[in-house]
Design a protein around this motif. Structure first.
Motif, PDB file in Angstrom:
ATOM      1  N   CYS A   5       0.849  -1.195   0.000  1.00  0.00           N
ATOM      2  CA  CYS A   5       0.000   0.000   0.000  1.00  0.00           C
ATOM      3  C   CYS A   5       0.884   1.244   0.000  1.00  0.00           C
ATOM      4  O   CYS A   5       1.733   1.408   0.886  1.00  0.00           O
ATOM      5  CB  CYS A   5      -0.893  -0.029   1.240  1.00  0.00           C
ATOM      6  SG  CYS A   5      -1.783   1.505   1.532  1.00  0.00           S
ATOM      7  N   PHE A   7       0.205   4.331   0.668  1.00  0.00           N
ATOM      8  CA  PHE A   7       0.037   5.245   1.814  1.00  0.00           C
ATOM      9  C   PHE A   7       0.618   4.642   3.091  1.00  0.00           C
ATOM     10  O   PHE A   7       1.133   5.385   3.937  1.00  0.00           O
ATOM     11  CB  PHE A   7      -1.431   5.647   1.979  1.00  0.00           C
ATOM     12  CG  PHE A   7      -1.907   6.656   0.952  1.00  0.00           C
ATOM     13  CD1 PHE A   7      -1.056   7.127  -0.047  1.00  0.00           C
ATOM     14  CD2 PHE A   7      -3.202   7.149   0.984  1.00  0.00           C
ATOM     15  CE1 PHE A   7      -1.481   8.051  -1.004  1.00  0.00           C
ATOM     16  CE2 PHE A   7      -3.645   8.080   0.043  1.00  0.00           C
ATOM     17  CZ  PHE A   7      -2.785   8.530  -0.950  1.00  0.00           C
ATOM     18  N   CYS A   8       0.581   3.317   3.221  1.00  0.00           N
ATOM     19  CA  CYS A   8       1.306   2.690   4.339  1.00  0.00           C
ATOM     20  C   CYS A   8       2.806   2.939   4.184  1.00  0.00           C
ATOM     21  O   CYS A   8       3.500   3.199   5.179  1.00  0.00           O
ATOM     22  CB  CYS A   8       1.035   1.186   4.385  1.00  0.00           C
ATOM     23  SG  CYS A   8      -0.527   0.721   5.139  1.00  0.00           S
ATOM     24  N   HIS A  47      -3.468   0.852   8.611  1.00  0.00           N
ATOM     25  CA  HIS A  47      -4.150   0.590   7.340  1.00  0.00           C
ATOM     26  C   HIS A  47      -5.595   0.122   7.527  1.00  0.00           C
ATOM     27  O   HIS A  47      -5.853  -0.876   8.171  1.00  0.00           O
ATOM     28  CB  HIS A  47      -3.395  -0.481   6.545  1.00  0.00           C
ATOM     29  CG  HIS A  47      -4.021  -0.776   5.218  1.00  0.00           C
ATOM     30  ND1 HIS A  47      -3.690  -0.092   4.074  1.00  0.00           N
ATOM     31  CD2 HIS A  47      -4.993  -1.642   4.855  1.00  0.00           C
ATOM     32  CE1 HIS A  47      -4.425  -0.533   3.068  1.00  0.00           C
ATOM     33  NE2 HIS A  47      -5.218  -1.483   3.519  1.00  0.00           N
ATOM     34  N   HIS A  98      -6.420   2.983   0.864  1.00  0.00           N
ATOM     35  CA  HIS A  98      -6.052   3.246   2.269  1.00  0.00           C
ATOM     36  C   HIS A  98      -6.859   4.487   2.645  1.00  0.00           C
ATOM     37  O   HIS A  98      -6.782   5.507   1.941  1.00  0.00           O
ATOM     38  CB  HIS A  98      -4.544   3.499   2.368  1.00  0.00           C
ATOM     39  CG  HIS A  98      -4.027   3.800   3.739  1.00  0.00           C
ATOM     40  ND1 HIS A  98      -2.977   3.109   4.325  1.00  0.00           N
ATOM     41  CD2 HIS A  98      -4.400   4.748   4.647  1.00  0.00           C
ATOM     42  CE1 HIS A  98      -2.726   3.612   5.529  1.00  0.00           C
ATOM     43  NE2 HIS A  98      -3.586   4.614   5.750  1.00  0.00           N
TER      44      HIS A  98
HETATM   45 ZN    ZN Z   1      -2.250   1.271   3.714  1.00  0.00          ZN
END
Ligand code: ZN
Ligand code: 5GP
Length: 135
Positions: A5, A7-8, A47, A98
């Protein structure tokens, strides 16, 4: 990449971002494809994909941060107003699964409209739909 991910990965510092706010729970940074100057994203560091799989407690805390970030943007840049947007699912235009809130400063400056192609509602259909959805 963590959780596969993006954004993670940003929250973990694996991918850089233009950070404007961070605390234990959230990270806020500028969107790399801004709709307007100051367009920012506020994400929980943990998340979840969207509204429905996020706890009420987390949502309450995140929206409080959205308020802080929006206030900072409005005061600092400034802007006349702002949109807070949160997309759920590809059908709704979500491209990064996310949870994130967009804070989009608006200045009546011809930057464009965030508009739905609304049509006038059928009152009977709306009445029936409300009855079906009411809980
Ligand atoms: Zn994420
Ligand atoms: P969505 O359409 O999922 O609600 O919005 C995702 C947003 O994330 C888009 O506005 C897109 O420009 C932004 N975005 C996608 N990848 C990155 C990235 O790596 N860094 C930053 N800062 N923004 C991103």
């Amino acid at each position: 990449m963590k959780n596969n991910c993006v954004f993670c990965a940003i929250a973990a510092g694996e991918i850089p971002c233009f950070k404007i706010y961070e605390d234990d729970l959230v990270l806020a940074y500028l969107d790399i494809n801004p709709f307007s100057e100051g367009h920012a994203l506020v994400i929980p560091k943990a998340h979840t994909t969207g509204l429905l799989d996020t706890s009420d407690e987390t949502l309450a805390a995140v929206i409080a941060r959205v308020k802080k970030v929006a206030g900072r943007i409005q005061k600092t840049l400034p802007c006349d107003g702002f949109n807070v947007l949160q997309n759920n699912g590809a059908a709704a235009g979500q491209t990064v699964p996310h949870l994130h809130f967009h804070v989009v400063p608006r200045r009546g400056d011809g930057a464009g409209e965030i508009a739905f192609a609304n049509g006038k509602g059928d009152m009977d259909a709306l009445k029936a739909l409300a009855a079906k959805l009411a809980f």
